[in-house]
Write an enzyme that holds these catalytic residues in place. Structure first.
Site, PDB file in Angstrom:
ATOM      1  N   MET A 143      -6.616   9.416   9.140  1.00 37.27           N
ATOM      2  CA  MET A 143      -7.201   9.904   7.873  1.00 37.27           C
ATOM      3  C   MET A 143      -7.967  11.209   8.113  1.00 37.27           C
ATOM      4  SD  MET A 143      -8.618   6.217   6.536  1.00 37.27           S
ATOM      5  CE  MET A 143      -9.255   5.751   8.131  1.00 37.27           C
TER       6      MET A 143
ATOM      7  N   LYS B  28      -4.296   3.261  -3.166  1.00 39.07           N
ATOM      8  CA  LYS B  28      -5.636   3.625  -3.661  1.00 39.07           C
ATOM      9  C   LYS B  28      -5.659   5.086  -4.122  1.00 39.07           C
ATOM     10  CE  LYS B  28      -7.684  -0.237  -2.196  1.00 39.07           C
ATOM     11  NZ  LYS B  28      -7.535  -0.592  -0.820  1.00 39.07           N
TER      12      LYS B  28
ATOM     13  N   ASP C 106       0.824  -1.214   0.000  1.00 40.93           N
ATOM     14  CA  ASP C 106       0.000   0.000   0.000  1.00 40.93           C
ATOM     15  C   ASP C 106       0.858   1.264   0.000  1.00 40.93           C
ATOM     16  OD1 ASP C 106      -2.299  -1.423  -0.045  1.00 40.93           O
ATOM     17  OD2 ASP C 106      -2.790  -1.153   2.075  1.00 40.93           O
TER      18      ASP C 106
HETATM   19  C1  LIG Z   1      -5.971   3.864   5.988  1.00 40.25           C
HETATM   20  S1  LIG Z   1      -5.319   4.309   7.540  1.00 40.25           S
HETATM   21  C2  LIG Z   1      -4.347   2.879   7.835  1.00 40.25           C
HETATM   22  C3  LIG Z   1      -3.868   2.735   9.253  1.00 40.25           C
HETATM   23  C4  LIG Z   1      -2.893   1.582   9.452  1.00 40.25           C
HETATM   24  N1  LIG Z   1      -3.502   0.323   9.141  1.00 40.25           N
HETATM   25  C5  LIG Z   1      -2.307   1.548  10.844  1.00 40.25           C
HETATM   26  O1  LIG Z   1      -2.601   0.651  11.633  1.00 40.25           O
HETATM   27  O2  LIG Z   1      -1.514   2.458  11.142  1.00 40.25           O
HETATM   28  C6  LIG Z   1      -4.133   5.526   7.063  1.00 40.25           C
HETATM   29  C7  LIG Z   1      -3.907   6.590   8.119  1.00 40.25           C
HETATM   30  O3  LIG Z   1      -3.022   6.128   9.120  1.00 40.25           O
HETATM   31  C8  LIG Z   1      -2.257   7.204   9.608  1.00 40.25           C
HETATM   32  N2  LIG Z   1      -0.824   6.880   9.425  1.00 40.25           N
HETATM   33  C9  LIG Z   1      -0.328   5.715   9.014  1.00 40.25           C
HETATM   34  N3  LIG Z   1       1.021   5.726   9.055  1.00 40.25           N
HETATM   35  C10 LIG Z   1       1.373   6.945   9.507  1.00 40.25           C
HETATM   36  C11 LIG Z   1       2.622   7.575   9.792  1.00 40.25           C
HETATM   37  N4  LIG Z   1       3.795   6.948   9.609  1.00 40.25           N
HETATM   38  N5  LIG Z   1       2.597   8.847  10.263  1.00 40.25           N
HETATM   39  C12 LIG Z   1       1.444   9.485  10.448  1.00 40.25           C
HETATM   40  N6  LIG Z   1       0.244   8.950  10.199  1.00 40.25           N
HETATM   41  C13 LIG Z   1       0.204   7.690   9.754  1.00 40.25           C
HETATM   42  C14 LIG Z   1      -2.718   8.448   8.866  1.00 40.25           C
HETATM   43  O4  LIG Z   1      -3.741   9.043   9.642  1.00 40.25           O
HETATM   44  C15 LIG Z   1      -3.277   7.856   7.601  1.00 40.25           C
HETATM   45  O5  LIG Z   1      -4.195   8.712   7.004  1.00 40.25           O
END
Ligand SMILES: C[S@@+](CC[C@H](N)C(=O)[O-])C[C@H]1O[C@@H](n2cnc3c(N)ncnc32)[C@H](O)[C@@H]1O
Length: 258
Positions: A167, A56, A34
């Site tokens: 998000m 996506k 992803d």
């Molecule tokens: C579709 S969600 C997926 C979350 C993921 N499965 C998790 O457990 O971290 C995506 C969101 O996770 C957050 N996110 C994921 N990795 C990040 C990072 N390294 N720094 C900041 N936000 C992050 C953001 O809010 C982003 O919009």
């Protein structure tokens, strides 16, 4: 029986992969990954493997999801070591359960390898604990995308001490306004942690009211944290910097005096 490994990539730093994820990546024939999987994590994977980007695009989610399903079925049927690699933990806002169920329906086994979710690790690495004795005994992890923006929905989070919104960058002003309207303290401290657990991490602190007024500039991806625990950051920053081995490496931007 053909098999797919559904693997969490953690928040970005390859050092935060689980041992199992690391070992599987090294022997992977196919890695379907992803958008939020960092280049550093991909760098751990077998360089001779096939890498398929499955990020996506707005408005094309379903078409891309169909393509992902197609790749998973084709490569698993070939008896390859197939890794479906998702940012953070696959079961946290990652459609992990949907893909797992789809594969099972098509006779393919799934082994889940959980990852460290950005929801907890990104605040923690920036010096913000989601719980804190005497300050916060509960937290909620919430989706901040458009489908979850109904104002009345936000009143259910009033009793939760710490809110972690993923998000949320695009809709941050509406989210903050909804929370204030629902009864949350407008002066409550908040933080956005951009690109947590990477060398480009940036932390922006402010208040709910300033976010609601559209005064806080943030770039995606970011974790939005709301609650008194944000104040703890002042006391943990030194330790955080020491822990990443680069004092002062974390960029700071403070909008309000908290
Ligand atoms: C579709 S969600 C997926 C979350 C993921 N499965 C998790 O457990 O971290 C995506 C969101 O996770 C957050 N996110 C994921 N990795 C990040 C990072 N390294 N720094 C900041 N936000 C992050 C953001 O809010 C982003 O919009």
């Amino acid at each position: 029986m053909p098999k797919v490994y559904l693997v969490g990539a953690g928040p970005g730093d390859p050092g935060l992969l689980t041992c199992k994820a690391y070992q599987l990546l090294q022997i992977a024939d196919v890695v379907i990954y992803d958008r939020l999987v960092s280049a550093e994590v991909l760098g751990v994977a077998n360089p001779n493997g096939l890498f398929i980007f499955a990020g996506k695009l707005q408005g094309e989610q379903e078409r891309i999801q169909d393509e992902i399903h197609h790749h998973l079925l084709t490569h698993a049927a070939d008896n390859k070591t197939v890794i479906r690699l998702k940012g953070g933990d696959p079961m946290v806002f990652g459609r992990g359960a949907e893909e797992w169920s789809f594969l099972n329906q098509h006779g393919i086994d799934v082994e889940l390898v959980p990852g460290i979710s950005s929801a907890l690790a990104v605040p923690a690495l920036s010096g913000i604990p989601v719980t804190l004795r005497g300050v916060a005994t509960s937290f909620a992890v919430i989706a901040g995308h458009r489908q979850n923006l109904e104002p009345q929905e936000w009143s259910r989070y009033l009793m939760v001490d710490t809110l972690v919104v993923l998000m949320a960058v695009e809709n941050r002003a509406a989210i903050a306004a909804n929370l204030i309207r629902a009864g949350r303290n407008r002066e409550e401290p908040v933080a956005f942690i951009e690109r947590g657990a990477t060398e480009r991490q940036r932390v922006v602190t402010s208040t709910l009211a300033e976010v609601a007024r559209g005064q806080v500039a943030v770039k995606s991806p970011a974790v939005f944290v709301i609650g008194q625990v944000v104040r703890m950051r002042k006391h943990l920053r030194r330790i955080v910097n020491d822990a990443v081995g680069a004092p002062g490496a974390i960029k700071e931007s403070i909008h309000a005096g908290n």
